[in-house]
Enzyme design. Structure first.
Site, short mmCIF file in Angstrom:
data_model
loop_
_atom_site.label_atom_id
_atom_site.label_comp_id
_atom_site.label_asym_id
_atom_site.label_seq_id
_atom_site.Cartn_x
_atom_site.Cartn_y
_atom_site.Cartn_z
N HIS A 273 1.70 4.62 -2.63
CA HIS A 273 1.90 6.26 -2.33
C HIS A 273 3.29 6.75 -2.79
CE1 HIS A 273 -1.99 6.78 -0.45
NE2 HIS A 273 -1.77 6.10 0.52
N HIS B 6 0.93 -1.20 0.14
CA HIS B 6 0.04 0.10 -0.03
C HIS B 6 0.78 1.23 -0.08
CE1 HIS B 6 -3.85 2.24 1.07
NE2 HIS B 6 -2.76 3.16 1.61
N GLU B 7 1.76 1.35 0.86
CA GLU B 7 2.70 2.55 1.01
C GLU B 7 3.65 2.59 -0.01
OE1 GLU B 7 1.64 4.53 3.06
OE2 GLU B 7 0.62 3.24 4.59
N GLU C 263 -4.59 7.82 -3.09
CA GLU C 263 -5.26 6.78 -2.51
C GLU C 263 -5.28 5.80 -3.69
OE1 GLU C 263 -4.77 6.59 0.56
OE2 GLU C 263 -6.07 4.51 0.99
ZN LIG Z 1 -3.23 5.27 1.70
#
Ligand SMILES: [Zn+2]
Ligand SMILES: [Zn+2]
Lengths: 494, 494
Positions: free
Chosen positions: A268, A264-265, A294
């Site tokens: 980003h 997830h990170e 996101e």
């Molecule tokens: Zn996030």
């Protein structure tokens, strides 16, 4: 030349942002326990310096004059985005900004102390103060921007996002999910009855999990020359585009939560690392907003990271690093596990949007005055019952007291999470349409074409257009929930 | 009230200093390799912001007005020290400051490329440029401060230090050392002939060395709640008083170099951690200067850390952490080893002052114009021969090209190292005079009384008086080389 003055102005602000960002990361990962008070003081002073410089009256004059100067197209876009950001930053009078800071700081503190015991009565008056303040703020922003109040709040997080587009999309999605969730849960129950969830073998040393995480980060495109992975209590992706600081948290009895968090990170981080370097100090060169950000993290975590094709590539790595020789049939039920729950941050991709839409609906009612804080527990409970079949009436801690957003004065932020999920699915579909080989490539650990599309269509665009425009230019159409719905049906339908 | 404006002014500068300090530490310990360019850009911009704010014309007006306001004694001292710092920062015209930055940056780059090959011919013209610029700078500072040119340069690093006091002290010390060094080397040779140096057993894992280092740091008084120890290529003590960032570098085949380095940096760290918190943002609350700072590090490293009494306490810890069961007779010859050498940073406490005094003499001649850069290799060689009996004529890399100070435009800094050593010995003697139990306390690992004296007499004084005044108030007399000389005689004489 005024444009040159603005360039220097943006560079000065960029240096302060750089400092604030690294100080924030340092605080979470390296600061000595007793260093917090001085750090908070220094960061507050630097933030004040940033705000004063960013909102200085000269900036408005320079912008006006620069508009009359001969500029390249990219410079014109940069100037426009700077003006947008300047207007958003100066549309509240400074005495209101100070009052808001004090009010929301007090209410957030109260929330932190009242939440563990679910003490709604103690917390409600503070939230009432925030809500009435947010009504004021929304009205002021609306006035300056010529937008509806709630749209004016969303504009800070996702320029261009409007309830007129979002509400019908969320309505359709909610209607789908309310029917789909029971069916998906039933299908899952049937599968698990045939083949129960494989138990984890047990002991996963942090160093090995980290090595696995870094190998995955690199594989999906993270540049370790411009970033790193360390440990913090609350995982985040901070730092600056030239040095992205990702963090995670490890449990030694389980490896999937840290790994999926890292993916997830990484999403980003990839966005930040691939923003256009020449424009790094101008607002137009920064990440667009919360929902596109996101969409990038969920793209890596959900579209890639929970795709069976990905695990074709990833399972051998799990075996190498953790000596966990799992088959696809062992693993997928873990990463595709869904369940009803009260808590948004613990939710899976099927139930998460229901948590968000509930907040989206309620915060609009709170702002409009059609709902008051004292009615919130009942309103929350009714919506939870209707969408997730769960009551929170006697558990306010895990009902309307669960999130920091409202007590800290963030209204209009929640929709970003689900907009991100929808956009990630829409982007994935756009890629699959022009590249039918995408799953095969991912199964082989080849993320180059996926990333090329994302670099061309999302990352390099930075903040040169509004959120809906970037999505439209990238995928050829407006926000369309059909892709996310199809994605859920394919993954959880049977 | 102008004093209140100055308080806010100091707080703003303090926040920028905090940021610059943490960014610098972060760069050495945590930054991704590719993050350097953006970091340099951000730090240069923040430094410029700091300089502009610090030298703003309003500050002069506020200082003048504040002088007429009713102030507490501590406030008056703070105001005086702020004025001193303001004058030192504004005594050069800004076009000269820019020229200096460019000149010294170029010359430092040239030094870095020419040094590895000892290419004196390539480096000399750059150094000539720096020297002529430093003559200008010294003249300008001298004019504003009403000091002799070299004194005006030293004033930046150690307020109050003057050649009139230092030169006689250094002359006496040099005369002593030139005689003492051969005798001490002969005595050492005799000792080592009887009992050769004990070989190190070999393998010292980094984690164990770190645990030993942290136990030592804590023992001598370092507060781990307001500081930490990490790794960097060049050990330093950075960060901020509320969060002191110490670093070291480990070799796994040897443990004493890292350990003594940790003790040295701990001395710097103790000073920073014990500065008066209420004045942290005013110049009067900061560490006094380079020579007092070095007196604090050398106090811990040499007066405590190479004192046999200390090893009574420390040897069992070495055994515990590194399984190295040494006796006092095994250890002391290692930490008291002396030898002639060309390189200042490799020198021991007997030869180090000779390296410093040589530079102190030469840089004064360079500034006065009685020596030119082209004559430097011969002048250096002559002094090395006279004091250390070593020639550097055919090895300029390890002669006048060995230090970064001159190419980077730091003149007047070198004496601080030896002044620090002298002051550390003088402070130790003052403590031993009033506390005859000090060695017994240290042998038991009890540093409370030593630190109490240092807190009362050095640390809490911060920058409330000049360097010589702080020394005089602490020890009851002016700088006196007799203590350091007696210290060397006792430790290395027989
Ligand atoms: Zn996030
Ligand atoms: Zn030092």
């Amino acid at each position: 030349m005024s444009y040159a003055k603005l360039d220097a102005h943006c560079r000065a602000l960029g240096a302060l942002e750089h400092a604030l960002s690294i100080l924030g990361t340092d605080e979470a990962t390296n600061m000595a326990p007793g260093g917090g008070e001085e750090r908070a003081e220094a960061m507050a002073t630097l933030s004040g310096m940033y705000h004063r410089q960013a909102t200085d009256g000269h900036v408005r004059d320079w912008i006006e004059t620069a508009k009359t100067e001969v500029l390249e197209p990219q410079q014109k876009i940069a100037l426009g985005e700077l003006e947008r950001s300047y207007i958003n930053m100066t549309c509240l009078p400074s005495d209101f900004v100070e009052r808001k800071m004090r009010t929301s700081m007090r209410s957030e503190q109260l929330w932190r102390s009242a939440r563990p015991n679910g003490d709604w009565q103690a917390f409600a008056p503070a939230l009432e103060g925030v809500v009435s303040m947010m009504r004021e703020e929304a009205a002021m922003r609306a006035e300056v921007l010529g937008l509806a109040p709630y749209d004016a709040l969303m504009e800070q997080f996702d320029p261009g996002n409007r309830t007129a587009q979002i509400t019908p999309v969320f309505t359709e999605l909610k209607a789908f999910l309310v029917d789909f969730l029971p069916a998906a849960l039933a299908a899952q129950e049937e599968r698990l009855a045939k083949r129960p969830l494989k138990a984890l073998s047990g002991d996963y040393p942090v160093e090995r999990q980290k090595a696995l995480g870094i190998e995955m980060m690199k594989a999906v495109g993270f540049d370790m020359n411009h970033g790193s992975l360390s440990i913090s209590d609350h995982p985040f992706c901070g730092g600056v585009p030239s040095d992205v600081r990702m963090t995670t948290r490890y449990r030694t009895d389980e490896f999937l939560s840290a790994l999926m968090g890292i993916l997830h990170e990484t999403g980003h981080g990839l966005y930040e690392q691939n923003l256009p370097k020449d424009w790094a100090h101008w607002p137009s060169g920064k990440a667009r907003g919360m929902s596109i950000h996101e969409s990038q993290s969920l793209f890596v975590e959900k579209q890639i990271g929970r795709n069976p094709a990905f695990w074709n590539f990833a399972l051998p790595l799990v075996d190498t690093h953790l000596q966990e020789n799992w088959t696809m049939e062992d693993l997928l039920p873990h990463v595709h596990l869904i369940k009803r729950g009260k808590i948004r941050v613990d939710a899976d991709e099927v139930t998460y949007p229901l948590h968000v839409i509930l907040r989206y609906e309620i915060e609009q009612e709170l702002l409009a005055g059609t709902l008051e804080v004292k009615e919130l527990p009942e309103a929350w409970d009714a919506k939870m019952q209707a969408s997730l079949g769960i009551s929170t009436l006697d558990d306010p801690k895990n009902g309307p007291m669960q999130d920091v957003h409202w007590p800290s004065g963030s209204f209009g932020y929640f929709p970003s999470y689900t907009l991100g999920a929808l956009m990630a699915a829409q982007q994935w579909a756009a890629i699959a349409r022009i590249n039918p080989e995408v799953e095969r490539q991912i199964a082989e650990g080849d993320f180059s074409q996926v990333n090329e599309w994302r670099r061309d269509n999302i990352w390099s665009k930075a903040s040169t257009a509004s959120t809906p425009d970037i999505l439209r230019q990238a995928t050829g159409e407006d926000l369309n929930p059909a892709y996310f719905i199809a994605h859920l049906q394919a993954r959880y339908g049977q």
